[in-house]
Design an enzyme around this catalytic site. Structure first.
Site, PDB file in Angstrom:
ATOM      1  N   LYS A 165      36.828  37.712  85.226  1.00  0.00           N
ATOM      2  CA  LYS A 165      35.903  38.004  86.313  1.00  0.00           C
ATOM      3  C   LYS A 165      36.674  38.181  87.618  1.00  0.00           C
ATOM      4  O   LYS A 165      37.765  37.633  87.763  1.00  0.00           O
ATOM      5  CB  LYS A 165      34.937  36.827  86.507  1.00  0.00           C
ATOM      6  CG  LYS A 165      33.883  36.693  85.442  1.00  0.00           C
ATOM      7  CD  LYS A 165      32.911  35.573  85.804  1.00  0.00           C
ATOM      8  CE  LYS A 165      31.854  35.405  84.724  1.00  0.00           C
ATOM      9  NZ  LYS A 165      30.965  36.568  84.598  1.00  0.00           N
ATOM     10  N   ARG A 212      26.153  34.711  74.739  1.00  0.00           N
ATOM     11  CA  ARG A 212      25.430  35.136  73.536  1.00  0.00           C
ATOM     12  C   ARG A 212      26.194  34.753  72.271  1.00  0.00           C
ATOM     13  O   ARG A 212      25.599  34.535  71.225  1.00  0.00           O
ATOM     14  CB  ARG A 212      25.139  36.642  73.615  1.00  0.00           C
ATOM     15  CG  ARG A 212      26.361  37.496  73.700  1.00  0.00           C
ATOM     16  CD  ARG A 212      26.067  38.900  74.229  1.00  0.00           C
ATOM     17  NE  ARG A 212      25.802  38.900  75.671  1.00  0.00           N
ATOM     18  CZ  ARG A 212      25.507  39.989  76.375  1.00  0.00           C
ATOM     19  NH1 ARG A 212      25.413  41.159  75.778  1.00  0.00           N
ATOM     20  NH2 ARG A 212      25.272  39.909  77.673  1.00  0.00           N
TER      21      ARG A 212
HETATM   22  N1  BES Z   1      27.683  33.653  82.885  1.00  0.00           N
HETATM   23  C1  BES Z   1      27.661  35.062  82.986  1.00  0.00           C
HETATM   24  C2  BES Z   1      26.371  35.585  83.591  1.00  0.00           C
HETATM   25  C3  BES Z   1      26.153  35.322  85.056  1.00  0.00           C
HETATM   26  C4  BES Z   1      26.608  36.217  86.007  1.00  0.00           C
HETATM   27  C5  BES Z   1      25.452  34.234  85.466  1.00  0.00           C
HETATM   28  C6  BES Z   1      26.367  35.996  87.337  1.00  0.00           C
HETATM   29  C7  BES Z   1      25.214  34.006  86.795  1.00  0.00           C
HETATM   30  C8  BES Z   1      25.674  34.894  87.740  1.00  0.00           C
HETATM   31  C9  BES Z   1      27.810  35.686  81.602  1.00  0.00           C
HETATM   32  O1  BES Z   1      28.591  34.979  80.713  1.00  0.00           O
HETATM   33  C10 BES Z   1      28.456  37.007  81.810  1.00  0.00           C
HETATM   34  O2  BES Z   1      29.569  37.030  82.234  1.00  0.00           O
HETATM   35  N2  BES Z   1      27.746  38.074  81.486  1.00  0.00           N
HETATM   36  C11 BES Z   1      28.276  39.385  81.656  1.00  0.00           C
HETATM   37  C12 BES Z   1      27.891  40.214  80.449  1.00  0.00           C
HETATM   38  C13 BES Z   1      28.571  41.540  80.375  1.00  0.00           C
HETATM   39  C14 BES Z   1      30.057  41.386  80.193  1.00  0.00           C
HETATM   40  C15 BES Z   1      27.970  42.323  79.230  1.00  0.00           C
HETATM   41  C16 BES Z   1      27.673  39.958  82.938  1.00  0.00           C
HETATM   42  O3  BES Z   1      26.515  39.705  83.219  1.00  0.00           O
HETATM   43  O4  BES Z   1      28.403  40.627  83.655  1.00  0.00           O
HETATM   44 MN    MN Z   2      30.648  35.490  80.971  1.00  0.00          MN
END
Ligand code: BES
Ligand code: MN
Ligand code: ZN
Length: 493
Positions: free
Chosen positions: A271, A345
């Site tokens: 990230k 997921r």
């Molecule tokens: N924990 C994150 C989702 C999230 C993002 C929660 C911002 C709270 C605030 C999750 O694990 C994630 O990283 N999801 C990705 C999925 C994508 C790679 C398909 C996302 O939402 O960017």
């Molecule tokens: Mn994530």
């Protein structure tokens, strides 16, 4: 941890006695209420004058603190808006505002004057108790107090209140605060081990049990997706199962599943650094589940419930899972991990298919900070819900209307399942780039629940709040504890 765990009830308050801080609600269109008379008397008519002269109009969200110079030292007026638009949520917000004012004025306590409306007394009492306790929450475990800081440690409801609702409000709101604490602790403290300990502690209650699987054990059980995410973790990962058996022996349980990702760096699909600290909240689903289990432990309702929490960090490094890896989940489905940041997921896949297989639940509700996309779609104000069963979705919506925790349904039409087809495995862990990201998460999870009625709550937008709100200070919100407790208790009656 700082919050008041119990609202005391004083049915017949004596306003001539010394009192630091009293709050009372004022409707925009009602003026001085019969219930206000005793206070007005103790203040030689000051309250009536303030209201009659229009210095305080009772607008929803407005407030005014009067310094009286008398034994009833401070009187806070909180606006309730128009009578016709009054709801339990307005009451909860007003109670939250009242405590906020008491804290702002460095008071050791806050008493709120109860009142009667057209709404059922039980609902109103519970809402006010919740607003008071939730509004008293501050997370200050790691910050030394200023020298003359007073900690608010007393809450009271004066006048009319319904006693069972008082107890239920105290217990549920305290459980929400408990969930907020779990959320707010940073990832170096709130590790999977700590989450497992919290579960074990709750499970010391009657009719409750807890089992914690370590890496070796859950890997042996076939949880390849959780094991894959946990590859890069420094902290030992855990798979936690709790059972509450308050219902008839053998009756199928309601299953609660919560994402317990204690820190989400994204893994190798790392990230951006900006606000990555917020990913300590990625265990909010687990916090919600533990909050609900805590209420069940205390109220001991007649129902069977099973809870499952997969818990790990998602880290990068030499041992971490790679993009392109293929893992096999508990139900035998193979998953191509195209983005290691879509890890929630993955860990839920194993947890969902495990509870379906081993516990044969009547219904499953899962809680997960699953997608950033849900924030883009509906922001911080509502939880995205998706499911495979109209009745269960309706149950969630009904409970949501009662507790004021908003939900908004997104569709899981079968065409969306096309988006998670993989060329090399049964499914892949991402959908189409930039499109319907929350739904992609939903259809992915759907692959692991079979025919069991199921609702998925994507709480990525609601689990924590940037801004302070009347009964939800910024930080972990403990969202959905009240809502799903309500749903479960509704099933008992
Ligand atoms: N924990 C994150 C989702 C999230 C993002 C929660 C911002 C709270 C605030 C999750 O694990 C994630 O990283 N999801 C990705 C999925 C994508 C790679 C398909 C996302 O939402 O960017
Ligand atoms: Mn994530
Ligand atoms: Zn995550």
């Amino acid at each position: 941890m700082s919050y008041v765990k119990q609202v005391e009830h004083t049915p017949k308050p004596d306003f001539t006695r010394p009192l630091d801080f009293l709050a009372l609600g004022v409707f925009k269109d009602k003026g001085l209420q019969p219930g206000h008379q005793a206070v007005d008397g103790a203040l030689d008519g000051l309250l009536g004058k303030v209201i009659e002269r229009g210095d305080f109009k009772g607008k929803k969200g407005d407030s005014l603190v009067l310094f009286t110079g008398g034994p009833l030292a401070r009187v806070a007026l909180v606006g309730l808006g128009e009578t016709s638009k009054f709801t339990t949520e307005v009451a909860r917000l007003a109670a939250g505002n009242a405590v906020g004012l008491a804290i702002k004025h460095n008071q050791p306590g806050c008493a709120l004057l109860g009142f009667e409306t057209e709404l059922p007394a039980e609902e109103l009492t519970q809402a006010m108790v919740e607003g008071l306790i939730l509004g008293s929450y501050r997370f200050q475990d790691y910050k030394k107090p200023e020298k003359d800081d007073k900690v608010l440690d007393q809450l009271a409801l004066y006048g009319p209140a319904e006693s069972d609702s008082l107890v239920r409000g105290n217990i549920t709101a305290t459980a929400v605060c408990f969930a907020r604490d779990l959320q707010n602790h940073p990832a170096n403290i709130m590790t999977p081990t700590r989450i497992a300990e919290a579960a074990e502690e709750i499970a010391r209650s009657p009719r409750m049990s807890c089992r914690v699987f370590d890496r070796e054990q859950f890997t042996k059980l076939g949880m390849g997706a959780l094991a894959g995410v946990a590859l890069g973790a420094n902290q030992p990962p855990k798979f936690i199962i709790m059972e509450y058996k308050g219902g008839p022996q053998g009756a199928a349980p309601v299953a609660l599943v919560g994402k317990g990702l204690t820190f989400d760096s994204g893994g190798i699909s790392i990230k951006p650094a900006d606000r990555m600290d917020e990913m300590k909240f990625d265990m909010s689903g687990a916090a919600t589940v533990l909050g609900i289990m805590r209420v069940l432990a205390e109220l001991q309702p007649a129902i069977n419930v099973v809870a499952a929490i997969p818990s790990t960090e998602n880290m990068s490094g030499g041992s971490a899972q790679r993009p392109g890896d293929i893992v096999t989940a508990y139900n035998g489905k193979t998953i191509e991990v195209l983005n290691t940041d879509a890890e929630g997921r993955l860990i839920l896949a194993d947890a969902l298919s495990y509870v379906v297989d081993r516990h044969k639940p009547v219904a499953i509700i899962d809680f997960a900070t699953l997608t950033g996309a849900v924030l883009i779609a509906i922001g911080h104000r509502a939880t995205g819900i998706m499911g495979n069963n109209e009745d269960l979705l309706a149950d969630v919506q009904r409970a949501s209307a009662t507790t004021g925790e908003r939900v908004w349904e997104l569709p899981l039409w079968e065409e969306y399942s096309e988006d998670i087809k993989s060329k090399v495995a049964d499914i892949k862990n991402i959908g189409m780039a930039r499109l319907a990201g929350t739904i992609a998460g939903g259809v992915f999870l759907k692959e692991f629940v079979g025919e069991t009625p199921w609702v998925h709550l994507d709480i990525a937008g609601t689990a924590w709040q940037d801004k302070d709100q009347p009964y939800t200070p910024g930080g972990g919100s403990g969202v959905a504890v009240r809502m799903v407790t309500q749903l479960i208790l509704d099933r008992c009656s």
